[in-house]
Motif scaffolding. Structure first.
Motif, PDB file in Angstrom:
ATOM      1  N   MET A  81      11.411 -15.733 -14.778  1.00  0.00           N
ATOM      2  CA  MET A  81      10.510 -16.677 -14.145  1.00  0.00           C
ATOM      3  C   MET A  81       9.237 -15.930 -13.775  1.00  0.00           C
ATOM      4  O   MET A  81       9.199 -15.184 -12.819  1.00  0.00           O
ATOM      5  N   SER A  82       8.208 -16.142 -14.562  1.00  0.00           N
ATOM      6  CA  SER A  82       6.945 -15.482 -14.267  1.00  0.00           C
ATOM      7  C   SER A  82       5.826 -16.227 -14.972  1.00  0.00           C
ATOM      8  O   SER A  82       5.975 -16.654 -16.102  1.00  0.00           O
ATOM      9  N   ASN A  83       4.708 -16.399 -14.298  1.00  0.00           N
ATOM     10  CA  ASN A  83       3.504 -16.935 -14.902  1.00  0.00           C
ATOM     11  C   ASN A  83       2.312 -16.404 -14.122  1.00  0.00           C
ATOM     12  O   ASN A  83       2.471 -15.690 -13.146  1.00  0.00           O
ATOM     13  N   SER A  84       1.121 -16.775 -14.548  1.00  0.00           N
ATOM     14  CA  SER A  84      -0.059 -16.193 -13.911  1.00  0.00           C
ATOM     15  C   SER A  84      -0.186 -16.564 -12.439  1.00  0.00           C
ATOM     16  O   SER A  84      -0.729 -15.803 -11.658  1.00  0.00           O
ATOM     17  N   ALA A  85       0.316 -17.729 -12.037  1.00  0.00           N
ATOM     18  CA  ALA A  85       0.232 -18.136 -10.643  1.00  0.00           C
ATOM     19  C   ALA A  85       1.403 -17.601  -9.815  1.00  0.00           C
ATOM     20  O   ALA A  85       1.380 -17.681  -8.602  1.00  0.00           O
ATOM     21  N   TYR A 103       6.199 -13.245  -9.239  1.00  0.00           N
ATOM     22  CA  TYR A 103       7.599 -12.885  -9.063  1.00  0.00           C
ATOM     23  C   TYR A 103       8.419 -13.073 -10.334  1.00  0.00           C
ATOM     24  O   TYR A 103       8.213 -14.026 -11.079  1.00  0.00           O
ATOM     25  N   THR A 104       9.341 -12.161 -10.561  1.00  0.00           N
ATOM     26  CA  THR A 104      10.336 -12.314 -11.619  1.00  0.00           C
ATOM     27  C   THR A 104      11.709 -12.166 -10.984  1.00  0.00           C
ATOM     28  O   THR A 104      11.883 -11.430 -10.010  1.00  0.00           O
ATOM     29  N   LEU A 105      12.673 -12.875 -11.538  1.00  0.00           N
ATOM     30  CA  LEU A 105      14.033 -12.871 -11.026  1.00  0.00           C
ATOM     31  C   LEU A 105      14.938 -12.194 -12.032  1.00  0.00           C
ATOM     32  O   LEU A 105      14.927 -12.538 -13.214  1.00  0.00           O
ATOM     33  N   GLU A 106      15.716 -11.227 -11.567  1.00  0.00           N
ATOM     34  CA  GLU A 106      16.697 -10.544 -12.406  1.00  0.00           C
ATOM     35  C   GLU A 106      18.090 -10.821 -11.858  1.00  0.00           C
ATOM     36  O   GLU A 106      18.328 -10.656 -10.667  1.00  0.00           O
ATOM     37  N   ILE A 107      18.987 -11.250 -12.731  1.00  0.00           N
ATOM     38  CA  ILE A 107      20.383 -11.488 -12.381  1.00  0.00           C
ATOM     39  C   ILE A 107      21.202 -10.382 -13.026  1.00  0.00           C
ATOM     40  O   ILE A 107      20.984 -10.058 -14.192  1.00  0.00           O
ATOM     41  N   GLU A 139      21.757 -17.135  -9.746  1.00  0.00           N
ATOM     42  CA  GLU A 139      20.456 -17.631 -10.174  1.00  0.00           C
ATOM     43  C   GLU A 139      19.919 -18.678  -9.195  1.00  0.00           C
ATOM     44  O   GLU A 139      18.745 -18.627  -8.807  1.00  0.00           O
ATOM     45  N   ARG A 140      20.754 -19.604  -8.760  1.00  0.00           N
ATOM     46  CA  ARG A 140      20.324 -20.614  -7.780  1.00  0.00           C
ATOM     47  C   ARG A 140      19.850 -19.948  -6.489  1.00  0.00           C
ATOM     48  O   ARG A 140      18.818 -20.327  -5.920  1.00  0.00           O
ATOM     49  N   SER A 141      20.597 -18.967  -6.019  1.00  0.00           N
ATOM     50  CA  SER A 141      20.242 -18.265  -4.790  1.00  0.00           C
ATOM     51  C   SER A 141      18.912 -17.524  -4.946  1.00  0.00           C
ATOM     52  O   SER A 141      18.052 -17.564  -4.068  1.00  0.00           O
ATOM     53  N   GLY A 142      18.743 -16.848  -6.064  1.00  0.00           N
ATOM     54  CA  GLY A 142      17.502 -16.120  -6.318  1.00  0.00           C
ATOM     55  C   GLY A 142      16.309 -17.044  -6.455  1.00  0.00           C
ATOM     56  O   GLY A 142      15.226 -16.764  -5.928  1.00  0.00           O
ATOM     57  N   LEU A 143      16.495 -18.165  -7.150  1.00  0.00           N
ATOM     58  CA  LEU A 143      15.402 -19.131  -7.292  1.00  0.00           C
ATOM     59  C   LEU A 143      15.031 -19.737  -5.945  1.00  0.00           C
ATOM     60  O   LEU A 143      13.847 -19.971  -5.672  1.00  0.00           O
ATOM     61  N   ALA A 144      16.012 -19.976  -5.092  1.00  0.00           N
ATOM     62  CA  ALA A 144      15.733 -20.499  -3.752  1.00  0.00           C
ATOM     63  C   ALA A 144      14.912 -19.481  -2.951  1.00  0.00           C
ATOM     64  O   ALA A 144      13.991 -19.848  -2.215  1.00  0.00           O
ATOM     65  N   ALA A 145      15.229 -18.198  -3.104  1.00  0.00           N
ATOM     66  CA  ALA A 145      14.475 -17.150  -2.403  1.00  0.00           C
ATOM     67  C   ALA A 145      13.034 -17.100  -2.911  1.00  0.00           C
ATOM     68  O   ALA A 145      12.095 -16.955  -2.119  1.00  0.00           O
ATOM     69  N   PHE A 170      28.104 -11.361  -9.019  1.00  0.00           N
ATOM     70  CA  PHE A 170      26.733 -11.237  -9.504  1.00  0.00           C
ATOM     71  C   PHE A 170      25.772 -11.101  -8.332  1.00  0.00           C
ATOM     72  O   PHE A 170      26.063 -11.529  -7.226  1.00  0.00           O
ATOM     73  N   THR A 171      24.648 -10.506  -8.624  1.00  0.00           N
ATOM     74  CA  THR A 171      23.605 -10.326  -7.628  1.00  0.00           C
ATOM     75  C   THR A 171      22.256 -10.610  -8.272  1.00  0.00           C
ATOM     76  O   THR A 171      22.171 -10.784  -9.496  1.00  0.00           O
ATOM     77  N   TRP A 172      21.209 -10.672  -7.471  1.00  0.00           N
ATOM     78  CA  TRP A 172      19.871 -10.883  -8.002  1.00  0.00           C
ATOM     79  C   TRP A 172      18.888  -9.937  -7.330  1.00  0.00           C
ATOM     80  O   TRP A 172      19.144  -9.405  -6.270  1.00  0.00           O
ATOM     81  N   ALA A 173      17.768  -9.763  -8.005  1.00  0.00           N
ATOM     82  CA  ALA A 173      16.656  -8.979  -7.459  1.00  0.00           C
ATOM     83  C   ALA A 173      15.373  -9.692  -7.835  1.00  0.00           C
ATOM     84  O   ALA A 173      15.247 -10.236  -8.931  1.00  0.00           O
ATOM     85  N   ILE A 174      14.433  -9.701  -6.914  1.00  0.00           N
ATOM     86  CA  ILE A 174      13.114 -10.260  -7.169  1.00  0.00           C
ATOM     87  C   ILE A 174      12.140  -9.103  -7.286  1.00  0.00           C
ATOM     88  O   ILE A 174      12.137  -8.190  -6.464  1.00  0.00           O
ATOM     89  N   ARG A 175      11.325  -9.154  -8.329  1.00  0.00           N
ATOM     90  CA  ARG A 175      10.260  -8.173  -8.512  1.00  0.00           C
ATOM     91  C   ARG A 175       8.926  -8.874  -8.364  1.00  0.00           C
ATOM     92  O   ARG A 175       8.765 -10.005  -8.789  1.00  0.00           O
ATOM     93  N   ARG A 176       8.008  -8.199  -7.700  1.00  0.00           N
ATOM     94  CA  ARG A 176       6.641  -8.716  -7.564  1.00  0.00           C
ATOM     95  C   ARG A 176       5.746  -7.768  -8.331  1.00  0.00           C
ATOM     96  O   ARG A 176       5.661  -6.582  -8.002  1.00  0.00           O
TER      97      ARG A 176
END
Length: 63
Positions: free
Chosen positions: A1-5, A8-12, A47-53, A22-28
């Motif tokens: 999940m990443s675009n110009s606006a 953040y990217t989500l890694e599962i 993935e749902r938890s990470g997207l909510a974050a 499973f776990t997730w990490a958000i990168r900025r």
């Protein structure tokens, strides 16, 4: 999940311990920004938890 606006990217990722979780990490902009504080029992739940974050971050609840 990443675009110009959205910087953040989500890694599962599957956990080795305990196996089957499973776990997730958000990168900025490519750098680690936030990790899950709880393990999830399915990849979909992680993935749902990470997207909510990310949604919280995008709505101004940045740490």
């Amino acid at each position: 999940m990443s675009n110009s606006a959205n910087p953040y990217t989500l890694e599962i990722a599957a956990c080795e311990r305990p196996a089957g979780h499973f776990t997730w990490a958000i990168r900025r902009n490519g750098k680690l920004f936030q990790r899950a504080d709880r393990l999830q029992t399915t990849e979909e739940a992680a993935e749902r938890s990470g997207l909510a974050a990310i949604e919280k971050l995008l709505n101004g609840h940045d740490r």
